[in-house]
Scaffold this motif. Sequence first.
Motif, mmCIF file in Angstrom:
data_model
loop_
_atom_site.group_PDB
_atom_site.id
_atom_site.type_symbol
_atom_site.label_atom_id
_atom_site.label_comp_id
_atom_site.label_asym_id
_atom_site.label_seq_id
_atom_site.Cartn_x
_atom_site.Cartn_y
_atom_site.Cartn_z
ATOM 1 N N ILE A 99 0.836 -1.198 0.000
ATOM 2 C CA ILE A 99 0.000 0.000 0.000
ATOM 3 C C ILE A 99 0.870 1.247 0.000
ATOM 4 C CG2 ILE A 99 -1.747 1.286 1.269
ATOM 5 C CD1 ILE A 99 -2.727 -1.334 -0.043
ATOM 6 N N SER B 40 1.455 3.949 -3.341
ATOM 7 C CA SER B 40 1.183 5.364 -3.089
ATOM 8 C C SER B 40 2.407 6.207 -3.422
ATOM 9 C CB SER B 40 0.786 5.581 -1.627
ATOM 10 O OG SER B 40 -0.444 4.946 -1.337
ATOM 11 N N GLY C 179 -0.085 1.886 6.196
ATOM 12 C CA GLY C 179 0.525 0.658 5.698
ATOM 13 C C GLY C 179 1.878 0.410 6.333
#
Length: 215
Positions: free
Chosen positions: A108, A112, A129
């Motif tokens: 995650i 990003s 995360g």
Amino acid sequence: MITVWGEGRGFRVAWMLEEMGLPYRLRDVDMLKGVENDAEFLAINPAGFIPALQDGDMVMVESVAIIEYLAARYGPTPLALGPDDAGFGAYLQFLHMGEAGLAGAAYIATVSRMLAPEGEKDNWGARLGMEIFESRLGLVTRQLARVPYVAGDRFTAADISVTYALEFAQRTVGYALPDAALDYVARTTARDGYARAMDACPATRAWVAGLKAQA
């Protein structure tokens, strides 16, 4: 013949296959070119993520489940612990934590920081995360203070799962592992099975070489 579709987490699968001495072929899936253009792969996994394992008529698409399948289908193997083993609980816990608590959480943050628009890279989800990753890493390092491998005194499939996750965090977000985890990764990746899996996975090998060249 067993077919492994795609690298990425498919490296876990290749490593397990190499440790077990099972023949297989690796079929490349280029996610960067757009999996929607790979009709043959989408026929295997319509969800479009990697890896997938094809063994005759059987298809599986989760790397940790694939590892469990290989151990059960083609075992017995010392890579998998059974209910009578003292480390059975730890084996199961860390086998699944390698994805659910470590690699999945780091992923995650990775997507990003690598793919999100500039103003959204350090978002709440990415930070969460890494918080999840770090909390689970604490469980790993606590275990490694007692034993050399996550399930006890010997290398198992749980170490394949966890090692992949730790290296993923190092390579994608530049996470600085603590000394205990670094020593652990050095032990697990010194195995011949790891080296053979790296030789069998050209995309992974090229990625790692590129990161070293940039360092």
